[in-house]
Motif scaffolding. Structure first.
Motif, short mmCIF file in Angstrom:
data_model
loop_
_atom_site.label_atom_id
_atom_site.label_comp_id
_atom_site.label_asym_id
_atom_site.label_seq_id
_atom_site.Cartn_x
_atom_site.Cartn_y
_atom_site.Cartn_z
N GLU A 173 0.92 -1.21 -0.14
CA GLU A 173 -0.09 -0.07 -0.15
C GLU A 173 0.79 1.31 0.01
O GLU A 173 0.73 2.09 -0.80
CB GLU A 173 -0.94 -0.01 1.25
N MET A 174 2.02 1.08 0.87
CA MET A 174 2.91 2.30 1.04
C MET A 174 3.46 2.43 -0.37
O MET A 174 3.69 3.55 -1.04
CB MET A 174 3.91 1.98 2.01
N GLU B 181 1.35 4.01 -2.74
CA GLU B 181 1.17 5.44 -2.48
C GLU B 181 2.11 6.36 -2.89
O GLU B 181 1.95 7.52 -3.40
CB GLU B 181 0.84 5.65 -1.20
N LEU B 182 3.31 5.64 -2.53
CA LEU B 182 4.59 6.55 -3.15
C LEU B 182 4.73 6.94 -4.58
O LEU B 182 5.10 7.73 -5.07
CB LEU B 182 5.80 5.83 -2.71
N ARG C 258 2.18 6.91 -6.69
CA ARG C 258 1.13 7.96 -6.88
C ARG C 258 1.65 9.26 -6.64
O ARG C 258 1.47 10.56 -7.36
CB ARG C 258 0.01 7.75 -6.16
#
Lengths: 125, 411
Positions: free
Chosen positions: A3-4, A7-8, A10
Motif C-alpha cells: 500500500e505504501m 502511494e509513493l 502515486r
C-alpha cells in the motif's frame, strides 16, 4: 507494505506539497540572479500570501498614543515599555509574542497589526 | 526506585539528550543480554518554573504563558486555565465560543495524532510513511490558520470565550478538510495497520495490561488502548461535547480485541482522527450564532477578576490525555496559586511495565508510544543531597584542603 509502495508511486506524479522556493536551485550568486530578474531574464516564484488573520509585527502610531498604559497591563511578554518623559510607549519587537492582545485593548487604535514577518535583524531595537 | 545491579546484568542510560528521544528524559535500564530487566527514569530535565512566573502576572497574561506549557496541545492548556477562572468568577461562556473552542481542540487533536503517527513511523524506520502522514497533517494546519492566523500556537481562547471566530465563509474549507481526513484515514489504516512489518514490530510489544493501566493511573489514548473507556469528553463533557454525545474509543472497535500493546495505541489514535473529523463536521453544521466572548474589553474583565475569591479546577481531554489545572484567586491581580497536571505526567509510570521484558531495540517505539511531552510535565526540580554529587562548597573545600596539604609538604 504494498500500500505504501503504491502511494509513493502515486506521489511521484503529484506536485510537491510544500511551498516553492523563490528559485528552484540555490544560485551561485544571489545578486546576479536578482540582476537577471530585474532584466526580465529569470523569474522568481512569488511569495505565498500570509493568511487573512495573520498577526505580524505590530505598527505603532506615536501621534495617536495617549499613554494610557493599558497595553502594558495586558502584554504577556513585557514587549511594551513606558517612556515616562514623553508619556508614550516603546514597542520592543524582539520580545513580542504576536498575541495581538495590545491591539485588541488599545482604546485609540494606535497599535495595529501588520503582515510583516521578516523581522530578523542584527540590532535589538 | 533504585536499580540494583548483579553479575549478569548491565546498566545502560538513555538520555537526557539522546537521538532516540525528542525531549530530555533519562531512562536507566538494567539489561541482561538484550532483555530489559528493570527500568527507572529521571524526570525534570527541562524545568522552566512556569507556575512561579504565573503568580506574578494577571490572568490575561497567563493565557499566553499557559499556551507555552506545551507546543502541540497549546489550546488545551489555555482552555483548561480559562475554565478554572470562569468557574471561580461565575462567568458563562457564550454557546458560539464553546463551539469554536471545541473545534480548536479537535483540530489540534488531529494535528497532534498525525504528528505522533509520523514520529512512530520514523522510530520504526518507515520514513516514507512519516513524510506521508506529515503531508496529511498540513491540511489541518491550514484550517488552524483560518481561525488564528498561525499554524501551531493559536492564542485564541480567552477568559469568557474566544478572541477570533470561525466565520461562515470558512465553513466550506473545514468541511473540505473533514472529507480529506476521511479519505486519508483509509490510506493511513492500510499503511499502518495492514502492513506485516509494522504489525510484527508493534503487536505484543510494550504491553500495558488493564490492571496496570488502572493502578498506574494512565490517561488518554494510552489508557484507552488498554481497554479503559475513559475520556473526559465522555465522562464530564464540557464545551460542545454534551451536544455531540461522544463515546470513548477503545481498540476493539476496529480489531475486536484489546491487548494494550503499541499496535493498539496506533489503532486508538487513528480512530480518534476519524472521530475528531466527525466532531468538526457536527460543530460546523450546528454552530449557534451570537457573541463569541463574555466581556469584550479585557481591562473590564481584569477588574472583575481582581474582585473574586475562590479556587477551582479545569479538566480537559488533550490529545495525550487529561489536562488538569488548579487555580486559586484571592482578590489580587495575580493568582495566589496555579497548578498544572499535564497528561504525560500520568503516562510516564506505565513505561515501567511496558518496557520490562522487552528488547533494547524496542525502547524508542515504546517510549514514543505514550506520546511523551517532557517539558510539559516539568513542574519541580529535586536537587538530591547525594554524597556522589559535589556541589560548589564541597569542591571549594577539597581545593582548599589540597592547597594546605601541599603547603604542609613543602614547609
Amino acid at each position: 507494505m504494498f500500500e505504501m509502495a503504491k502511494e509513493l508511486l502515486r506521489q511521484l506524479f503529484k506536485k510537491p506539497a510544500t511551498n516553492e522556493f523563490p528559485a528552484k536551485h540555490a544560485p551561485k550568486s544571489v545578486l546576479k540572479l536578482l540582476e537577471k530578474v530585474s532584466k526580465g531574464k529569470a523569474r522568481l516564484n512569488p511569495p505565498i500570501p500570509v493568511p487573512e488573520k495573520f498577526r505580524g509585527k505590530i505598527d505603532y502610531d506615536r501621534n495617536k498614543c495617549i499613554g494610557c498604559k493599558l497595553c502594558i497591563k495586558v502584554c504577556p511578554a513585557a514587549a511594551v515599555v513606558f517612556q515616562e518623559k514623553e508619556r508614550k510607549i516603546k514597542y520592543i519587537c524582539s520580545r513580542c509574542t504576536f498575541c495581538a492582545q495590545c491591539v485588541d485593548v488599545c482604546p485609540v487604535n494606535a497599535l495595529t497589526l501588520s503582515n510583516e514577518f521578516l523581522i530578523a535583524d542584527y540590532k535589538r531595537d | 526506585m533504585r536499580l540494583s545491579r548483579d553479575k549478569n546484568s548491565f546498566k545502560i542510560s538513555v538520555g537526557p539528550v539522546h537521538p532516540a528521544l525528542k525531549e530530555p528524559i533519562q531512562l536507566n535500564c538494567l539489561i541482561a543480554g538484550e532483555k530489559i530487566k528493570s527500568v527507572d527514569f529521571e524526570l525534570s530535565q527541562a524545568h522552566r518554573g512556569i507556575e512561579w512566573i504565573a503568580t506574578r502576572r494577571n490572568p490575561i497574561q497567563i493565557l499566553y504563558l499557559a499556551e507555552r506549557i506545551c507546543g502541540i496541545c497549546n489550546i488545551c492548556h489555555t482552555i483548561s486555565f480559562c475554565t478554572a477562572v470562569e468557574k471561580i468568577a461565575g462567568i458563562e461562556v457564550p454557546a458560539r465560543a464553546q463551539y469554536v473552542r471545541t473545534m480548536g481542540a479537535e483540530l489540534e487533536r488531529i494535528h497532534s495524532h498525525l504528528l505522533w503517527a509520523g514520529v512512530a513511523a520514523h522510530e520504526l524506520g518507515f520514513d516514507s510513511a512519516m513524510h506521508y502522514t506529515w503531508k496529511a497533517r498540513e491540511k489541518v494546519l491550514d484550517v488552524i490558520e483560518l481561525l488564528s492566523g498561525n499554524r501551531i500556537t493559536k492564542g485564541i481562547p480567552t477568559i469568557g470565550g474566544v478572541r477570533r471566530d470561525f466565520e461562515e465563509k470558512n465553513h466550506a474549507k473545514i468541511i473540505e478538510a473533514v472529507e480529506y481526513y476521511r479519505s486519508v484515514f483509509g490510506k493511513l489504516k492500510a499503511i499502518f495497520l495492514d502492513d506485516p512489518v509494522i504489525k510484527s514490530r508493534t503487536k505484543d510489544i510494550g504491553v500495558l495490561t488493564k490492571k496496570d493501566a488502572l493502578t498506574l493511573c494512565a490517561v488518554g489514548p494510552t489508557a484507552r488502548a488498554s481497554g479503559i473507556a475513559r475520556d473526559v469528553r465522555q465522562d464530564e463533557p464540557y464545551a460542545a461535547y454534551p451536544d455531540f454525545g461522544l463515546k470513548a474509543i477503545t481498540p476493539d472497535q476496529l480489531t475486536g480485541e484489546i491487548k494494550g500493546d503499541v499496535f493498539d495505541r496506533i489503532v486508538v489514535r487513528l480512530l480518534e482522527v476519524a472521530q475528531s473529523a466527525d466532531i468538526l463536521e457536527f460543530c460546523v453544521k450546528n454552530m449557534p450564532g451570537g457573541k463569541i466572548v463574555y466581556e469584550e474589553k479585557p481591562i473590564k474583565l481584569l477588574a472583575q477578576l481582581k474582585g473574586v475569591h475562590g479556587e477551582a479546577t479545569g479538566r480537559l481531554e488533550a490529545p495525550r490525555g487529561e489536562v488538569f489545572h488548579y487555580v486559586k484567586l484571592v482578590g489580587e491581580e495575580s493568582p495566589y496559586s496555579w497548578k498544572v497536571k499535564p497528561p504525560t505526567y500520568s503516562n510516564l509510570l506505565p513505561w515501567i511495565p511496558m518496557l520490562e521484558g522487552e528488547q533494547v531495540a524496542d525502547i524508542p517505539i515504546i517510549a514514543a508510544s505514550i506520546d511523551p511531552c517532557m517539558s510539559c510535565c516539568n513542574r519541580a526540580v529535586v536537587a538530591e543531597n547525594n554524597e556522589n554529587v559535589l556541589n560548589h562548597d564541597m569542591l571549594h573545600r577539597l581545593s582548599v584542603e589540597k592547597t594546605e596539604n601541599i603547603r604542609g609538604q613543602l614547609a
